[in-house]
Design a protein around this motif. Structure first.
Motif, mmCIF file in Angstrom:
data_model
loop_
_atom_site.group_PDB
_atom_site.id
_atom_site.type_symbol
_atom_site.label_atom_id
_atom_site.label_comp_id
_atom_site.label_asym_id
_atom_site.label_seq_id
_atom_site.Cartn_x
_atom_site.Cartn_y
_atom_site.Cartn_z
ATOM 1 N N ASN A 21 32.606 38.423 28.400
ATOM 2 C CA ASN A 21 32.539 39.466 29.433
ATOM 3 C C ASN A 21 31.114 39.679 29.935
ATOM 4 N N VAL A 24 30.342 36.791 32.264
ATOM 5 C CA VAL A 24 31.056 36.987 33.532
ATOM 6 C C VAL A 24 30.346 38.051 34.369
ATOM 7 N N SER A 25 29.915 39.121 33.720
ATOM 8 C CA SER A 25 29.195 40.177 34.433
ATOM 9 C C SER A 25 27.894 39.645 35.032
ATOM 10 N N ARG A 27 27.215 36.503 35.781
ATOM 11 C CA ARG A 27 27.569 35.551 36.848
ATOM 12 C C ARG A 27 27.962 36.301 38.118
ATOM 13 N N ASN A 28 28.698 37.377 37.980
ATOM 14 C CA ASN A 28 29.074 38.188 39.143
ATOM 15 C C ASN A 28 27.860 38.852 39.777
ATOM 16 N N PHE A 161 30.568 27.645 31.842
ATOM 17 C CA PHE A 161 29.730 28.453 32.736
ATOM 18 C C PHE A 161 28.616 27.552 33.271
#
Length: 181
Positions: A21, A24-25, A27-28, A161
């Protein structure tokens, strides 16, 4: 003994979910900060036709400068990848500097209220673009660092990733184009 194994498995799974998570955060955040850069690039691209038209009115025979600005704007606008946009950036800045420098040769142009307003807007966009680039590159740095550090790298490799791309300018384009006020 069975509960200890279960606790270790649950803790490892929890850590894996937390690391995933977080990646992902990050990357966002890279994607969102690139969007901010792209918005500033678009604002600058939207100003260029207006500047070209004003300069045409005062210095129509300076056709090569005007054509070069338009060509560089179009090339950068068509670039899709971050690295491609970064590669076109130096030429566009150089062309814009040449366009704005024409004001020195044409005092009426330099005194034009519309030209002065557009020049001020261009200066503001360049400042915002510089900030957006720094924020984007900071987001990429944080994401890439986490992606490459243990234990995050285990999750990053497991879920493929990809490394973030920095927005880098060429050495001769690191300053904003000259803008008359």
């Amino acid at each position: 003994m069975g509960w200890l194994v279960t606790a270790v498995v649950v803790a490892a799974a929890g850590l894996g979910v937390w690391l995933f998570n977080r990646l992902v955060s990050d990357r966002n955040q890279v994607g969102a900060s690139w969007s901010d850069v792209d918005v500033q690039l678009q604002r600058r691209h939207d100003l260029i036709p207006n500047l070209v038209e004003i300069v045409k009115g005062y210095a129509g025979h300076e056709r090569t400068v005007l054509e070069r600005v338009v060509a560089e704007r179009n090339a950068m606008h068509e670039a899709q990848r971050i690295t491609d946009k970064g590669a076109h950036e130096p030429a566009l800045k150089k062309s814009l500097s040449g366009l704005v420098a024409l004001a020195e040769a044409y005092p009426d142009l330099k005194a034009s209220t519309h030209f002065m307003q557009l020049s001020a807007q261009l200066a503001e966009v360049e400042n915002n673009l510089q900030y957006a680039r720094r924020f984007y590159n900071g987001s990429v740095r944080q994401y890439n660092t986490r992606r490459d550090q243990f234990p995050d790298l285990l999750v990053a490799r497991l879920f493929s990733f990809q490394q973030g791309e920095f927005f880098a300018a060429e050495a001769d384009s690191r300053s904003a184009p000259g803008v008359m006020r």
